[in-house]
Design a protein around this motif. Structure first.
Motif, mmCIF file in Angstrom:
data_model
loop_
_atom_site.group_PDB
_atom_site.id
_atom_site.type_symbol
_atom_site.label_atom_id
_atom_site.label_comp_id
_atom_site.label_asym_id
_atom_site.label_seq_id
_atom_site.Cartn_x
_atom_site.Cartn_y
_atom_site.Cartn_z
ATOM 1 N N LEU A 243 -12.201 -2.894 -1.145
ATOM 2 C CA LEU A 243 -12.622 -1.543 -2.055
ATOM 3 C C LEU A 243 -14.302 -2.011 -2.383
ATOM 4 N N ALA A 244 -14.724 -0.481 -3.079
ATOM 5 C CA ALA A 244 -15.841 -0.879 -3.375
ATOM 6 C C ALA A 244 -15.381 -0.655 -4.946
ATOM 7 N N PRO A 245 -16.564 -0.428 -5.969
ATOM 8 C CA PRO A 245 -16.093 -0.303 -7.040
ATOM 9 C C PRO A 245 -16.048 0.728 -7.792
ATOM 10 N N GLY B 17 -9.924 3.661 -9.566
ATOM 11 C CA GLY B 17 -8.820 4.631 -9.714
ATOM 12 C C GLY B 17 -7.808 5.318 -8.200
ATOM 13 N N LEU B 18 -8.366 4.786 -7.818
ATOM 14 C CA LEU B 18 -7.520 5.024 -6.082
ATOM 15 C C LEU B 18 -6.476 3.991 -6.217
ATOM 16 N N VAL B 19 -5.676 4.950 -5.638
ATOM 17 C CA VAL B 19 -4.119 3.550 -5.486
ATOM 18 C C VAL B 19 -3.865 3.167 -3.765
ATOM 19 N N ALA B 20 -3.921 2.373 -3.256
ATOM 20 C CA ALA B 20 -3.712 1.736 -1.554
ATOM 21 C C ALA B 20 -1.793 2.180 -1.921
ATOM 22 N N VAL C 264 -4.115 2.788 3.528
ATOM 23 C CA VAL C 264 -5.288 3.825 2.780
ATOM 24 C C VAL C 264 -5.036 4.102 1.330
ATOM 25 N N LEU C 265 -6.044 4.142 0.689
ATOM 26 C CA LEU C 265 -6.704 4.708 -0.488
ATOM 27 C C LEU C 265 -6.012 6.649 -0.648
ATOM 28 N N VAL C 266 -5.733 6.237 -2.322
ATOM 29 C CA VAL C 266 -4.728 7.797 -2.082
ATOM 30 C C VAL C 266 -5.294 8.132 -3.397
ATOM 31 N N GLU C 267 -5.596 9.301 -3.567
ATOM 32 C CA GLU C 267 -5.489 10.041 -5.712
ATOM 33 C C GLU C 267 -4.418 9.732 -5.761
ATOM 34 N N PRO C 268 -4.349 9.555 -7.845
ATOM 35 C CA PRO C 268 -2.868 8.523 -7.771
ATOM 36 C C PRO C 268 -2.121 10.219 -8.061
ATOM 37 N N HIS D 128 -1.897 12.750 -4.801
ATOM 38 C CA HIS D 128 -1.437 12.319 -3.095
ATOM 39 C C HIS D 128 -2.344 12.195 -2.790
ATOM 40 N N LEU D 129 -4.029 13.126 -2.417
ATOM 41 C CA LEU D 129 -4.935 13.141 -1.463
ATOM 42 C C LEU D 129 -5.195 12.162 -0.554
ATOM 43 N N LEU D 130 -5.271 11.544 0.308
ATOM 44 C CA LEU D 130 -5.270 10.642 1.171
ATOM 45 C C LEU D 130 -7.297 10.588 1.522
ATOM 46 N N HIS D 131 -7.399 9.191 0.665
ATOM 47 C CA HIS D 131 -9.407 9.345 0.307
ATOM 48 C C HIS D 131 -9.906 8.580 1.944
#
Length: 335
Positions: A16-18, A22-25, A64-68, A71-74
């Protein structure tokens, strides 16, 4: 539910980068042609995909990391383990399951039992970096399973083999060492060996939401496909299981390290051969042939090693082109 119970570990946390705070796993639960679903600490979610996302690049079990909010996949995190196979004519490998701790290679105590096919699964598991366990089902149908257990255990050094009745509740206890909180297992094997039945037992599914199960032909113990896609399920003990469809064919490709682990006894003998490029077929001073003559190595085992080595060599793409601009070129396909 926490990320740890979903299978999260320090390996993923370190990626995870700093700026991604704000993203959720989330963890991929199903992969379809145009959509992905995931498990999160808040339950199942359908992900929103950008136009350039190709779902075939994802495997069940991926993190995956997702916009909370949307739910957009980052992005997808690097995998700890990846089980994949090459299909004849396919341009890229077919992803089977990701980030699995243990691979349950399921077969049954009947005509389906096939050491040569089990060796193919073991090569894939070894190459993927996951722990293989042979699960012999339908143990309740015969009086003595020892012959099957001995044959399976002899396929690889240190291999664990268990027997069970997939319908019985004590199957959960038999597989409990690999199904604890946060652990992930995957089920692979031919159709009809009891994978769907075992999934229903492990996950405690009721009749309404149980995975469909199929019968087998009496003549040859061959099964019918009942699982048609890969999916992630919570199981007893706090772990997770990835169910996979039965595989009619299983080619080997790009699994050299996996084959070396599988046939470690042959690899260990090779340095004692008189010739460095010994094929273990007809050369004088061959340590492998000497072991066969002494009865310490099965000749059939050597033949299966040779067949898989040849198939792997023929099917593994080779890099060609000038230095710094090499591309992969497929070889002629062999099965």
């Amino acid at each position: 539910m926490s990320l740890a119970t979903l299978g999260w570990s320090a390996f993923f946390d370190a990626q995870l980068a700093p700026q991604e705070a704000g993203l959720v796993a989330m963890r991929i639960a199903t992969v379809h042609r145009s959509r992905l679903t995931a498990e999160s600490i808040d339950g199942p979610q359908r992900l929103t995909l950008a136009p350039n996302i190709n779902t075939t690049d994802f495997a069940v079990g991926d993190w995956v990391l997702v916009e909370p909010e949307t739910h957009l996949l980052h992005r997808r995190l690097e995998r700890l383990a990846l089980l994949q196979r090459h299909t004849e004519g396919g341009r890229s490998p077919q992803l089977i399951a990701a980030n699995i701790d243990t691979l349950f290679i399921v077969t049954s105590c009947n005509e389906d039992f096939n050491p040569a096919r089990l060796e193919r699964y073991l090569a894939l598991a070894n190459e993927a970096g996951t722990n293989p366990v042979i699960v012999l089902t339908k143990a309740d149908k015969i009086t003595d399973t020892s012959g099957y257990v001995e044959q399976a255990a002899a396929l690889q050094s240190g291999l664990t083999v268990v027997t069970l009745n997939a319908k019985a509740a004590d199957a959960i206890d038999t597989l409990a060492p690999w199904c604890g909180p946060g652990q992930t297992v995957a089920l692979v094997g031919s159709s009809g060996v009891g994978k769907s039945t075992l999934l229903n037992t492990l996950s405690g599914k009721t009749d309404e939401d149980a995975q469909a199960t199929g019968s087998i032909r009496e003549g040859d113990a061959k099964g019918r496909h009942t699982t048609t896609s890969r999916s992630l399920h919570a199981i007893a003990g706090g772990g997770w299981v990835i169910d996979t469809p039965g595989m009619r064919t299983l080619h080997v490709s790009d699994v050299s390290a996996g084959l070396d682990m599988l046939f470690a006894e042959i690899v260990a003998l090779a340095p004692d051969c008189r010739f460095r490029d010994c094929t273990h077929a007809h050369e004088p001073g061959c340590a492998v042939q000497a072991a066969i003559s002494a009865g310490t190595l099965d000749a059939a085992r050597l033949e299966r090693w040779r067949k898989l080595q040849d198939e792997n060599r023929a099917n593994t793409p080779v890099q060609t082109g000038p230095r710094g601009n090499k591309v992969q070129k497929p070889r002629g396909w062999r099965r």
